[in-house]
Design a protein around this motif. Structure first.
Motif, mmCIF file in Angstrom:
data_model
loop_
_atom_site.group_PDB
_atom_site.id
_atom_site.type_symbol
_atom_site.label_atom_id
_atom_site.label_comp_id
_atom_site.label_asym_id
_atom_site.label_seq_id
_atom_site.Cartn_x
_atom_site.Cartn_y
_atom_site.Cartn_z
ATOM 1 N N ALA A 105 24.320 36.447 38.752
ATOM 2 C CA ALA A 105 25.228 36.553 39.892
ATOM 3 C C ALA A 105 26.389 37.469 39.524
ATOM 4 O O ALA A 105 27.033 37.286 38.490
ATOM 5 C CB ALA A 105 25.755 35.176 40.285
ATOM 6 N N ARG A 106 26.645 38.454 40.363
ATOM 7 C CA ARG A 106 27.790 39.361 40.195
ATOM 8 C C ARG A 106 28.840 38.929 41.219
ATOM 9 O O ARG A 106 28.739 39.227 42.405
ATOM 10 C CB ARG A 106 27.367 40.806 40.435
ATOM 11 N N VAL A 107 29.841 38.200 40.784
ATOM 12 C CA VAL A 107 30.780 37.549 41.699
ATOM 13 C C VAL A 107 32.103 38.309 41.700
ATOM 14 O O VAL A 107 32.887 38.205 40.760
ATOM 15 C CB VAL A 107 31.008 36.073 41.316
ATOM 16 N N HIS A 108 32.354 39.044 42.774
ATOM 17 C CA HIS A 108 33.556 39.872 42.845
ATOM 18 C C HIS A 108 34.646 39.254 43.710
ATOM 19 O O HIS A 108 35.799 39.679 43.649
ATOM 20 C CB HIS A 108 33.206 41.253 43.398
ATOM 21 N N GLY A 179 31.921 25.914 32.998
ATOM 22 C CA GLY A 179 30.514 26.241 32.811
ATOM 23 C C GLY A 179 29.822 26.823 34.021
ATOM 24 O O GLY A 179 28.597 26.979 34.032
ATOM 25 N N LEU A 180 30.583 27.181 35.064
ATOM 26 C CA LEU A 180 29.976 27.735 36.271
ATOM 27 C C LEU A 180 29.623 29.204 36.107
ATOM 28 O O LEU A 180 28.656 29.686 36.688
ATOM 29 C CB LEU A 180 30.923 27.542 37.460
ATOM 30 N N VAL A 181 30.418 29.945 35.322
ATOM 31 C CA VAL A 181 30.129 31.350 35.051
ATOM 32 C C VAL A 181 30.158 31.591 33.550
ATOM 33 O O VAL A 181 30.756 30.827 32.791
ATOM 34 C CB VAL A 181 31.117 32.299 35.768
ATOM 35 N N ASN A 182 29.502 32.676 33.131
ATOM 36 C CA ASN A 182 29.419 33.004 31.706
ATOM 37 C C ASN A 182 30.561 33.874 31.221
ATOM 38 O O ASN A 182 31.077 33.672 30.118
ATOM 39 C CB ASN A 182 28.108 33.747 31.414
ATOM 40 N N ARG A 183 30.924 34.855 32.035
ATOM 41 C CA ARG A 183 31.894 35.852 31.599
ATOM 42 C C ARG A 183 32.866 36.162 32.737
ATOM 43 O O ARG A 183 32.475 36.159 33.914
ATOM 44 C CB ARG A 183 31.202 37.141 31.163
ATOM 45 N N VAL A 184 34.119 36.447 32.388
ATOM 46 C CA VAL A 184 35.146 36.845 33.342
ATOM 47 C C VAL A 184 35.797 38.114 32.833
ATOM 48 O O VAL A 184 36.201 38.192 31.668
ATOM 49 C CB VAL A 184 36.208 35.741 33.527
ATOM 50 N N VAL A 185 35.891 39.105 33.712
ATOM 51 C CA VAL A 185 36.473 40.387 33.333
ATOM 52 C C VAL A 185 37.348 40.893 34.480
ATOM 53 O O VAL A 185 37.231 40.429 35.614
ATOM 54 C CB VAL A 185 35.377 41.435 33.030
ATOM 55 N N PRO A 186 38.238 41.852 34.213
ATOM 56 C CA PRO A 186 38.984 42.477 35.308
ATOM 57 C C PRO A 186 38.032 43.065 36.350
ATOM 58 O O PRO A 186 36.915 43.487 36.019
ATOM 59 C CB PRO A 186 39.793 43.569 34.604
ATOM 60 N N ALA A 187 38.467 43.082 37.588
ATOM 61 C CA ALA A 187 37.594 43.523 38.683
ATOM 62 C C ALA A 187 37.011 44.905 38.442
ATOM 63 O O ALA A 187 35.834 45.153 38.747
ATOM 64 C CB ALA A 187 38.368 43.487 40.001
ATOM 65 N N ASP A 188 37.809 45.819 37.871
ATOM 66 C CA ASP A 188 37.307 47.180 37.663
ATOM 67 C C ASP A 188 36.335 47.286 36.495
ATOM 68 O O ASP A 188 35.745 48.345 36.267
ATOM 69 C CB ASP A 188 38.467 48.167 37.495
ATOM 70 N N ALA A 189 36.148 46.193 35.767
ATOM 71 C CA ALA A 189 35.193 46.184 34.654
ATOM 72 C C ALA A 189 33.957 45.338 34.968
ATOM 73 O O ALA A 189 33.093 45.160 34.101
ATOM 74 C CB ALA A 189 35.859 45.650 33.385
ATOM 75 N N LEU A 190 33.873 44.841 36.198
ATOM 76 C CA LEU A 190 32.790 43.914 36.547
ATOM 77 C C LEU A 190 31.419 44.559 36.414
ATOM 78 O O LEU A 190 30.509 43.991 35.797
ATOM 79 C CB LEU A 190 33.001 43.380 37.964
ATOM 80 N N ALA A 192 30.456 47.125 34.685
ATOM 81 C CA ALA A 192 30.142 47.435 33.286
ATOM 82 C C ALA A 192 29.728 46.186 32.526
ATOM 83 O O ALA A 192 28.812 46.221 31.692
ATOM 84 C CB ALA A 192 31.340 48.097 32.608
ATOM 85 N N GLU A 193 30.372 45.039 32.833
ATOM 86 C CA GLU A 193 30.027 43.799 32.131
ATOM 87 C C GLU A 193 28.668 43.270 32.570
ATOM 88 O O GLU A 193 27.878 42.784 31.746
ATOM 89 C CB GLU A 193 31.113 42.750 32.367
ATOM 90 N N VAL A 194 28.385 43.375 33.862
ATOM 91 C CA VAL A 194 27.050 42.994 34.355
ATOM 92 C C VAL A 194 25.990 43.870 33.700
ATOM 93 O O VAL A 194 24.928 43.386 33.285
ATOM 94 C CB VAL A 194 26.977 43.114 35.894
ATOM 95 N N GLU A 195 26.289 45.156 33.591
ATOM 96 C CA GLU A 195 25.352 46.090 32.952
ATOM 97 C C GLU A 195 25.124 45.729 31.491
ATOM 98 O O GLU A 195 23.972 45.748 31.010
ATOM 99 C CB GLU A 195 25.890 47.516 33.064
ATOM 100 N N ARG A 196 26.177 45.384 30.771
ATOM 101 C CA ARG A 196 26.025 44.999 29.357
ATOM 102 C C ARG A 196 25.128 43.775 29.221
ATOM 103 O O ARG A 196 24.260 43.723 28.340
ATOM 104 C CB ARG A 196 27.392 44.729 28.734
ATOM 105 N N LEU A 197 25.351 42.782 30.061
ATOM 106 C CA LEU A 197 24.543 41.569 29.994
ATOM 107 C C LEU A 197 23.090 41.859 30.335
ATOM 108 O O LEU A 197 22.167 41.399 29.651
ATOM 109 C CB LEU A 197 25.125 40.514 30.937
ATOM 110 N N ALA A 198 22.884 42.637 31.389
ATOM 111 C CA ALA A 198 21.517 42.981 31.787
ATOM 112 C C ALA A 198 20.803 43.768 30.694
ATOM 113 O O ALA A 198 19.630 43.498 30.379
ATOM 114 C CB ALA A 198 21.536 43.776 33.089
ATOM 115 N N GLN A 199 21.491 44.734 30.097
ATOM 116 C CA GLN A 199 20.861 45.554 29.060
ATOM 117 C C GLN A 199 20.515 44.729 27.825
ATOM 118 O O GLN A 199 19.509 45.004 27.154
ATOM 119 C CB GLN A 199 21.772 46.722 28.674
#
Length: 262
Positions: A105-108, A179-190, A192-199
């Motif tokens: 889930a990509r939660v913006h 435990g609802l989400v794995n990672r939290v990042v600034p909105a402008d890095a969302l 990139a963080e989803v991409e890192r996890l997917a890769q």
């Protein structure tokens, strides 16, 4: 003739990453029956496609997902409609768990009620620091019973019940702590963080990921003895795969493995 925009936008990449974007921004991506049908169709098609390795679920506009479409529910207030709606939604949530591909889930933005349920039933979740979460049905006289299923399986009991009984919003960092989400990042890095996890997942053996996801959810519903017996059988089968042999050989030879998904 005016063509309506699709309720779910699908983007496929050659590396095996597929993104499904909920596309009712004017309604905060609320889960109407048509939206549920469209999303179910995409997930069913993906589940049978080995070329898709990882799925990202995102939302268009300001919100991730604001839950069920309350206007639709009030306009169809018969019990049969309600039963069919919640059965359809439950089937969708089960599909997320049962399909072989990991779903992120990509939660913006906000994820409320069934939208929060959607986050909980995705395998992984990455949130922007501005995202907020709630199961707010209790505020309008409705206990979020179906979202409770996902929350109870991801959060501690007291944390889940506090959300369900108060309807209060929690921010992204609190959602991570619960435990609802794995990672939290600034909105402008969302992205990139989803991409890192997917890769990170795409780099692993497809057969190991597929077998592992299926095993993980199935063993959760078992007693301890049965779970270990089942997990041992799955691991033995996994060890017989070509990818496992290649991965172990590569580790011992200090080289990068070349997985073929077999």
């Amino acid at each position: 003739m005016i063509l309506e925009d699709p309720l779910v936008l699908r983007t496929d990449r050659a590396d095996g990453l597929t993104t499904l974007t909920l596309n009712r921004p004017g309604q905060f991506n609320s889960l109407s029956r048509d939206m549920l049908t469209a999303l179910q169709a995409e997930l069913d098609a993906i589940a049978g496609n080995p070329a898709v390795r990882v799925v990202v679920v995102a939302g268009a506009g300001k919100a991730f997902c604001a839950g069920h479409d309350l206007k639709e529910m009030r306009a169809n207030h018969g019990k049969e409609f309600m039963q069919a709606l919640f059965r359809q939604c439950g089937d969708l949530m089960l599909t997320l768990t049962r399909m072989p591909q990991p779903v992120i889930a990509r939660v913006h933005g906000i994820a409320t009620a069934a939208g929060c349920q959607l986050v909980s039933m995705c395998d992984l979740a990455v949130a922007a620091d501005v995202a907020k979460f709630a199961v707010s049905g209790i505020n309008v006289g409705l206990f979020c019973s179906t979202p409770a299923v996902g929350l109870a399986r991801n959060l501690g009991r007291k944390a889940a019940l506090e959300m369900l009984l108060t309807g209060d919003f929690i921010d992204a960092m609190e959602a991570k702590g619960k435990g609802l989400v794995n990672r939290v990042v600034p909105a402008d890095a969302l992205d990139a963080e989803v991409e890192r996890l997917a890769q990170s997942i795409l780099a692993k053996s497809a057969v190991a990921v597929r077998m592992g996801k299926g095993m993980f959810y199935k063993q959760l519903e078992m007693g301890l003895d049965e779970a270990y017996a089942y997990a041992g059988e799955v691991m033995a089968c996994n060890m017989m795969s070509e990818d496992a042999g290649e991965g172990i050989d590569a580790f011992m030879q200090k080289r990068k493995p070349v997985y073929r998904g077999g």
